[in-house]
Design a protein around this motif. Structure first.
Motif, short mmCIF file in Angstrom:
data_model
loop_
_atom_site.label_atom_id
_atom_site.label_comp_id
_atom_site.label_asym_id
_atom_site.label_seq_id
_atom_site.Cartn_x
_atom_site.Cartn_y
_atom_site.Cartn_z
N SER A 1 0.84 -1.20 0.00
CA SER A 1 0.00 0.00 0.00
C SER A 1 0.87 1.25 0.00
CB SER A 1 -0.91 0.01 1.22
OG SER A 1 -1.76 -1.13 1.23
N LEU A 2 0.53 2.20 -0.87
CA LEU A 2 1.32 3.41 -1.06
C LEU A 2 0.41 4.63 -1.10
CD1 LEU A 2 3.06 2.12 -4.32
CD2 LEU A 2 3.86 1.62 -2.03
N ARG A 3 0.96 5.77 -0.70
CA ARG A 3 0.28 7.03 -0.96
C ARG A 3 1.20 7.93 -1.76
NH1 ARG A 3 1.89 10.95 2.67
NH2 ARG A 3 2.92 10.27 4.59
N GLY A 4 1.05 9.25 -1.65
CA GLY A 4 1.66 10.16 -2.61
C GLY A 4 3.17 10.12 -2.72
N ASN A 5 3.90 9.82 -1.64
CA ASN A 5 5.36 9.80 -1.73
C ASN A 5 5.91 8.52 -2.34
OD1 ASN A 5 4.77 8.10 0.40
ND2 ASN A 5 6.43 8.82 1.68
N LEU A 6 5.02 7.56 -2.63
CA LEU A 6 5.37 6.30 -3.32
C LEU A 6 6.40 5.48 -2.56
CD1 LEU A 6 5.35 7.30 -7.09
CD2 LEU A 6 3.54 6.29 -5.70
N MET A 7 6.41 5.59 -1.25
CA MET A 7 7.16 4.67 -0.41
C MET A 7 6.19 3.62 0.12
SD MET A 7 9.34 5.44 3.10
CE MET A 7 7.88 5.84 4.09
N THR A 8 6.61 2.35 0.13
CA THR A 8 5.74 1.30 0.64
C THR A 8 5.47 1.55 2.12
OG1 THR A 8 6.55 -0.33 -0.95
CG2 THR A 8 5.49 -1.16 1.03
N ILE A 9 4.20 1.80 2.45
CA ILE A 9 3.82 2.05 3.83
C ILE A 9 3.41 0.76 4.53
CG2 ILE A 9 2.20 3.28 5.34
CD1 ILE A 9 4.17 5.12 3.96
N VAL B 1 -0.93 -4.17 -5.51
CA VAL B 1 -0.49 -2.81 -5.18
C VAL B 1 -1.74 -1.97 -4.95
CG1 VAL B 1 0.77 -0.76 -5.95
CG2 VAL B 1 1.54 -3.04 -6.65
N LEU B 2 -1.78 -1.27 -3.82
CA LEU B 2 -2.88 -0.36 -3.52
C LEU B 2 -2.36 1.06 -3.56
CD1 LEU B 2 -5.78 0.24 -2.58
CD2 LEU B 2 -4.96 0.01 -0.22
N LEU B 3 -2.93 1.88 -4.41
CA LEU B 3 -2.56 3.29 -4.55
C LEU B 3 -3.68 4.14 -3.99
CD1 LEU B 3 -1.32 3.15 -8.26
CD2 LEU B 3 0.05 2.84 -6.19
N VAL B 4 -3.37 4.96 -3.02
CA VAL B 4 -4.37 5.83 -2.41
C VAL B 4 -3.80 7.24 -2.32
CG1 VAL B 4 -5.73 4.15 -1.13
CG2 VAL B 4 -3.60 4.98 -0.17
N GLY B 5 -4.69 8.21 -2.09
CA GLY B 5 -4.25 9.60 -2.02
C GLY B 5 -3.72 10.06 -3.37
N HIS B 6 -2.64 10.81 -3.35
CA HIS B 6 -2.07 11.32 -4.60
C HIS B 6 -1.50 10.22 -5.47
CE1 HIS B 6 -1.50 15.53 -2.60
NE2 HIS B 6 -2.73 15.32 -3.00
N ALA B 7 -1.17 9.07 -4.89
CA ALA B 7 -0.68 7.96 -5.70
C ALA B 7 -1.74 7.46 -6.66
CB ALA B 7 -0.20 6.82 -4.80
N ALA B 8 -3.00 7.60 -6.29
CA ALA B 8 -4.10 7.19 -7.16
C ALA B 8 -4.38 8.24 -8.24
CB ALA B 8 -5.36 6.95 -6.33
N GLY B 9 -3.71 9.37 -8.17
CA GLY B 9 -3.93 10.45 -9.13
C GLY B 9 -4.38 11.71 -8.39
N ARG B 10 -3.69 12.80 -8.65
CA ARG B 10 -4.02 14.04 -7.92
C ARG B 10 -5.42 14.55 -8.26
NH1 ARG B 10 0.00 16.71 -5.18
NH2 ARG B 10 2.06 15.73 -5.32
N SER B 11 -5.95 14.11 -9.40
CA SER B 11 -7.30 14.54 -9.77
C SER B 11 -8.38 13.61 -9.24
CB SER B 11 -7.41 14.62 -11.30
OG SER B 11 -7.17 13.35 -11.90
N ALA B 12 -7.96 12.53 -8.55
CA ALA B 12 -8.96 11.61 -7.99
C ALA B 12 -9.78 12.32 -6.92
CB ALA B 12 -8.26 10.38 -7.40
N PRO B 13 -11.07 12.02 -6.81
CA PRO B 13 -11.90 12.67 -5.78
C PRO B 13 -11.31 12.50 -4.38
CG PRO B 13 -13.28 11.45 -7.33
CD PRO B 13 -11.85 11.11 -7.65
N PHE B 14 -11.24 13.59 -3.64
CA PHE B 14 -10.78 13.62 -2.25
C PHE B 14 -9.35 13.09 -2.10
CE2 PHE B 14 -15.43 13.04 -2.13
CZ PHE B 14 -15.79 14.20 -1.45
N ALA B 15 -8.51 13.28 -3.13
CA ALA B 15 -7.12 12.82 -3.05
C ALA B 15 -6.36 13.58 -1.96
CB ALA B 15 -6.42 12.96 -4.40
N ALA C 1 -7.51 12.41 1.45
CA ALA C 1 -7.01 11.07 1.75
C ALA C 1 -5.56 11.11 2.19
CB ALA C 1 -7.19 10.16 0.54
N GLU C 2 -4.74 11.98 1.55
CA GLU C 2 -3.35 12.13 1.96
C GLU C 2 -3.26 12.61 3.40
OE1 GLU C 2 -0.27 11.70 0.83
OE2 GLU C 2 -0.85 10.77 -1.05
#
Length: 716
Positions: A484-492, A510-524, A527-528
């Motif tokens: 699972s990763l968020r915007g800094n793309l380090m494995t959390i 691989v689970l991408l959340v926050g900015h990792a899922a795309g900065r234009s994703a709803p509530f990105a 989520a970060e």
């Protein structure tokens, strides 16, 4: 000609460094004190003919006065400043922040690489480059380095620590580090260089990145929601990795300070309280140039070093690209030592270095490469129009001679399956379901974000991106795991998926959340913020934290548990074969797990609105527990009763022994409440998963058959 700092501030600092006053300079120049004051306050500048006289008075050349990109060499000599002991008699046994981490180069790699990612210069679109250099010094090279760090001045302090703090952890580590250096006549330096990073900008004492790293504890000036750090603890790993508590720093700044950017140097020493020649010292010390602006010019500050000085300190950077070099003096890695030969096994060579010493630095090299590939594979992966955010490499030297060539970490070798999955996401080549080898399936999973301040309700659903692909034959971290990763793309977070039947094709997720899922994703952005607050100082999981409780509520972490449930459900739907396509092993297990006949379950609720168990799957876990996944068919009804899943051993005669649940997890359409299932309004089906408590099994699991019942109420 390049012009640096404004003349007035530059001249003021040179006078302080030389210990001279404005009046003394005015007298030497044959001018009024008001004329010099006007220069200092930037109301005027001296005439060109006067510039030469100023250079002579300061003992420097005319070019230095004109460009003002360096200080004159008339200042006080570089030395160590040790913080005086507390007047109230308080004592510190070391830097408490360093105890948050182990003396482990893999922990160091995770924290330092995360910091470099946070400080990457994003405007040029290029990655931040981080290079780790392991450098062992012996013989004359070691003697020269000790002279460069003014070891003779430090020796009394180390001796005092060995004598007075031998019963403390820091004292024991320092004493062992000093003995290792002299008895084995070697010293390991570990340098961390980053390029295309901001550097330690800002004043020596005021708010800024320099002061946050060099002067202060538990202060994080990370900007942006995607930043990895938030506690101000990560920098402590640098000193925790040094057996001597010493770190030297050379920074090239992205924003000029005092008109300069290159070779801003300082050192910091972390020792416990000590008494030297009857004088008490609090703990930390700094290597720098005495600051005339402090009482008695006692406190030292950073200085702009020449190329010869940084070379003697082993701090030479390869180019003028912004970034910082941290030199850990006396680097030690407990795990590397454990994997080396015992000290009693020595093979003396012509160079006087035992084979165990060589093995130490080679194991350290390998462990650094492993950690970088495991934790930062995503940041080093690009695809489509997206470039990698990070490049890393490791090299090992002895006395300037290469022992192991520089090894660039390749994410496609360390994490081939996950790298393929992320690249497919960037390139838009994912599929809805896996039908062929090499494909990458994509599903969106909701993270339901709570309202802040403990308010009821939800802010909205952030669509996380789940990527699943078949695992490679090579070892990329063990199969059937989700990173699972968020915007800094380090494995959390690294977690397995429970409830999978036997015989399922090995996969990686691989689970991408926050900015990792795309900065234009709803509530990105939201989520970060939420997930960053849910991380502990180690940034290795998401769960309940004090910040999460204060900013949201004491139940906010349940949203993360629901996300995990959604991920596990989606993974299973992607990798488990549909009914009728299962293998022989799955069929055997299905025969051993049965439902009671409809209408025969004890404790069954009366009436037509009765939830009924519909389908089951099971596997035997590594510890011998039964892992069960069950689907419940729900009737149309306004409110359904609470139901309790009960698992029993199937026996030929007598009552069926009841087994306890070690874990009971809700999937879709239901929630777990005190071991009972509460079904969500409007749901037509529900899924739950459970693992039995193996300590309560009367016989070996392989020899048992199970019956699963759904009982009304508490299940008794």
């Amino acid at each position: 000609m390049e012009v640096g700092e404004e003349f007035g501030p530059w001249l003021s600092r040179q006078l302080k460094l030389a210990g001279r006053t404005q009046a003394e300079l005015a007298d030497e120049l044959g001018l009024t004190r008001a004329a010099v004051s006007a220069w200092i306050t930037k109301r005027s500048v001296p005439r060109p003919t006067v510039m030469g006289e100023i250079a002579k008075a300061l003992g420097t050349d005319l070019g230095t006065v004109h460009t003002r990109t360096t200080d004159t060499q008339a200042g006080l000599p570089v030395r160590w400043y040790h913080r005086p002991g507390y007047q109230d008699g308080g004592r510190d046994g070391g830097n408490a922040a360093a105890f948050a981490f182990d003396s482990d180069v893999q922990v160091l790699a995770r924290e330092t690489c995360q910091n470099s990612l946070d400080e990457r210069i994003v405007e040029n679109g290029r990655p931040v480059r981080v290079r780790y250099t392991i450098h062992e010094l012996t013989g004359e090279a070691l003697d020269a380095f000790r002279a460069a760090v003014l070891w003779d001045d430090l020796q009394p302090h180390y001796s005092a620590v060995s004598e007075s703090a031998a019963d403390q952890k820091v004292g024991r580590v320092v004493d062992a580090g000093v003995r290792d250096m002299f008895e084995k006549s070697r010293l390991i330096l570990l340098r961390v260089d980053d390029y295309n990073a901001s550097g330690l900008t800002g004043d020596d004492y005021e708010d800024g990145k320099f002061a946050a790293v060099v002067r202060r504890q538990l202060e994080s000036l990370k900007s942006g929601r995607s930043a990895g750090g938030s506690y101000g603890l990560g920098k402590a790993t640098l000193w925790a990795t040094s057996s001597l508590g010493m770190v030297l720093i050379n920074s090239t700044l992205s924003v000029p300070h005092e008109g300069r950017t290159e070779r801003r140097v300082i050192g910091r020493l972390e020792l416990p309280w000590r008494s030297v020649d009857g004088t008490a010292y609090a703990g930390p010390a700094w290597l720098g140039r005495p600051d005339p602006g402090t009482p008695g010019a006692d406190v030292v500050r950073s200085w702009w070093a020449d190329e010869e000085t940084v070379e003697r300190l082993h701090l030479t950077r390869e180019n003028d690209e912004p970034g910082t070099s941290f030199l850990i003096v006396g680097a030690h890695d407990v795990a590397s030592l454990d994997q080396g030969r015992p000290d009693s096994v020595i093979d003396e060579g012509d160079d006087g270095i035992d084979d165990n010493g060589t093995r130490d630095i080679e194991v350290m090299h390998r462990r650094l490469v492993e950690a970088l590939g495991r934790d930062f594979w995503a940041a080093m992966t690009g695809g489509g129009s997206r470039l990698p955010l990070l490049e890393t490499s490791v090299r090992t030297l002895r006395n300037g001679v290469v022992v192991k060539e520089e090894e660039r970490v390749d994410p496609s070798e360390n994490q081939p399956s996950r790298t393929r999955a992320l690249r497919a996401f960037y390139e838009g080549t994912t599929v809805e379901r896996l039908t062929e080898a090499g494909q990458v399936a994509l599903r969106t999973v909701p993270l339901l974000l709570p309202l802040s301040g403990g308010r009821r309700g939800a802010l909205g659903a952030h669509p996380g991106v789940l990527l699943v692909t078949e695992a490679e034959d090579s070892d990329d971290g063990g199969p059937n795991q989700v990173h699972s990763l968020r915007g800094n793309l380090m494995t959390i977070k690294r977690s397995g998926v429970h409830g999978l039947p036997l015989g399922v094709t090995a996969f990686q997720g691989v689970l991408l959340v926050g900015h990792a899922a795309g900065r234009s994703a709803p509530f990105a952005d939201e989520a970060e913020d939420f997930l960053r607050a849910a991380e502990p100082p180690e940034h290795d999981k998401w769960g309940q934290t004090e910040e999460l409780t204060l900013r949201w509520s004491h139940t906010a972490h349940q949203r993360i548990s629901r996300l995990t449930t959604e991920v596990n459900t989606a993974v299973k739907e992607l990798v488990v074969r549909r009914k009728g396509t299962g293998g022989q092993e799955s069929a055997k297990l299905r025969k051993k797990l049965t439902l009671p006949a409809k209408g025969a379950a004890p404790g069954r609720a009366s009436g037509s609105a009765v939830p009924e168990l519909d389908t089951l799957s099971a596997e035997i876990g590594e510890s011998g527990e039964w892992r069960i996944t069950a689907e419940v068919k729900l009737p149309r009804a306004g409110e359904l009763p609470l139901m309790t899943p009960v698992v029993l051993l199937d026996v030929r005669s007598g009552g069926r022994p009841r087994l306890a649940w070690a874990e009971l997890v809700a999937g879709e359409g239901c929630e777990i409440e005190n071991g009972m299932l509460r079904f969500l309004p409007g749901a037509r089906r529900a899924v739950f998963r459970g693992s039995t408590d193996v300590t309560g099994h009367p016989v070996r699991t392989e020899l048992t058959r199970l019956v699963l019942e759904l009982r009304n109420g508490t299940g008794e």
